[in-house]
Design an enzyme around this catalytic site. Sequence first.
Site, mmCIF file in Angstrom:
data_model
loop_
_atom_site.group_PDB
_atom_site.id
_atom_site.type_symbol
_atom_site.label_atom_id
_atom_site.label_comp_id
_atom_site.label_asym_id
_atom_site.label_seq_id
_atom_site.Cartn_x
_atom_site.Cartn_y
_atom_site.Cartn_z
ATOM 1 N N MET A 259 25.102 -23.986 -70.149
ATOM 2 C CA MET A 259 24.923 -24.377 -71.548
ATOM 3 C C MET A 259 23.658 -23.773 -72.157
ATOM 4 S SD MET A 259 26.108 -28.383 -71.379
ATOM 5 C CE MET A 259 26.004 -28.585 -73.169
ATOM 6 N N HIS A 260 23.558 -23.864 -73.465
ATOM 7 C CA HIS A 260 22.338 -23.656 -74.251
ATOM 8 C C HIS A 260 21.912 -22.198 -74.432
ATOM 9 C CE1 HIS A 260 22.077 -27.906 -73.523
ATOM 10 N NE2 HIS A 260 21.631 -27.771 -72.292
ATOM 11 N N ASP B 29 29.223 -26.743 -68.656
ATOM 12 C CA ASP B 29 29.427 -26.901 -67.217
ATOM 13 C C ASP B 29 29.529 -28.354 -66.772
ATOM 14 O OD1 ASP B 29 26.729 -27.341 -67.771
ATOM 15 O OD2 ASP B 29 26.004 -25.779 -66.417
#
Length: 482
Positions: A79-80, A235
């Site tokens: 992520m991110h 995830d």
Amino acid sequence: MYLGLDLGTSGVKALLIDAMQTVIGSATAPLTVSRPHDGWSEQEPADWISATKAALAELREVHPLALGAVKGIGFSGQMHGATLLDASDEVLRPCILWNDTRSADQAAALDADPQFRALTGNIVFPGFTAPKLAWVRDNEPEIFKRVAKVLLPKDYLRLWLTGEHVSEMSDAAGTSWLDTGRRQWSDALLGATDLSVDHMPRLVEGSDVSGQLRDVVADELGLDRGVVVAGGAGDNAASAIGMGTVSPDAAFVSLGTSGVLFVSNASYSPNPDSAVHAFCHALPGLWHQMGVILSATDALNWYAGIAGRSAADLTGALGDRLQAPGDVTFLPYLSGERTPHNDAKVRGLFAGLSHGADQAALTRAVLEGVGFALRDNLDALRSAGAAPAAVSAVGGGARSDYWLKLIATVLDLPVEVPADGDFGAAFGAARLGLIAAEGLEPTAVCRPPAVARRIAPEASLRDAFAAVHLRYRALYPAVAAI
């Protein structure tokens, strides 16, 4: 057949399941992380495509007919990450990853704007996407001017596969641009980083169809044309789909590169002051809360490299019986920490070293430090209203029985170990591909696996670990001060 693609930090995993959700085969290809400066963490998006091709090529060698029968593809992804594209979809710079902390100042500035916590339900952490763009704006203005689209890592793979700029709710919730309760991009939050909705991908639910496989890619990969591609999930939400963690207060602990304590919610329940993440789940109408530590198996692997032994050797040498906590205490803040401290600049520590601190003592300290960090997460989640009665164990670190016994005792919660099988993020991604391709009811597909065994807390050691947890917590203010 249905294919799950899991884009992790250390590699890409491709996993095939059939209509009965039986795993047919899987393959992985490695990735490396570039750390050009302290606190930086980057990857080249082109490497994600190369690794995906390599994993699928390996899968095709063993299961050519099964791969050719794929009807749906789902994604899981780290992520991110900030993947910046120009108007021609060319990558402008290496992707800034989730564990990159260079944007701490920008994150603090955005977090000081009350609309961010009010709309996203979260602190603006340095690892989130919005402060990364603010950092690029402040430090690489010529690149920022050319940004036409911002994609999360797995959504860059989607662009390659489908030609579509699309993301989904669980991953988008980790950007600091999503109105998490309404499940839509926020004009106000994007404007605060000098961006607009035009810079963002279209949003779908994780179990929805996001597009179809491009003919040229299908031919190259040995897949049928027109294969359905699902929205997918970040995830941790993908792991929850794989584990069937979709009912209220169902929970799992993930011992991966990072550590996560994840609790599913039937409603949106933010409490940003606790440093708990309140995100959309991968299924419509569901949310989740999670506490995150930045170094779990990453901390053990770091120590294993110094010790010159494998992580499995170090944990195996401890035996099966859980030992009382030792005199050495380890803070696993190798990349800073999220829950509960939101401190990108704090760093790790061994405390209480003496002549008697041998390799086994330091190994135990590392495992205990991660366990205590997860206990901090549990306390934060409870302050945000979560009430898990047990946790399932996933991730590479869950292969260590010693670690699981320690975590059960530190959390004072039973730890459930799934029956043999692959129920992680790649399996969750494949499940989302199945749901999207066949139009199935998500909860009918996302059932929990059978429990192989239940690890109960060691009652005789509960008080000893609780006392050392207090010592662990007392160390953070001292370390943060220096």
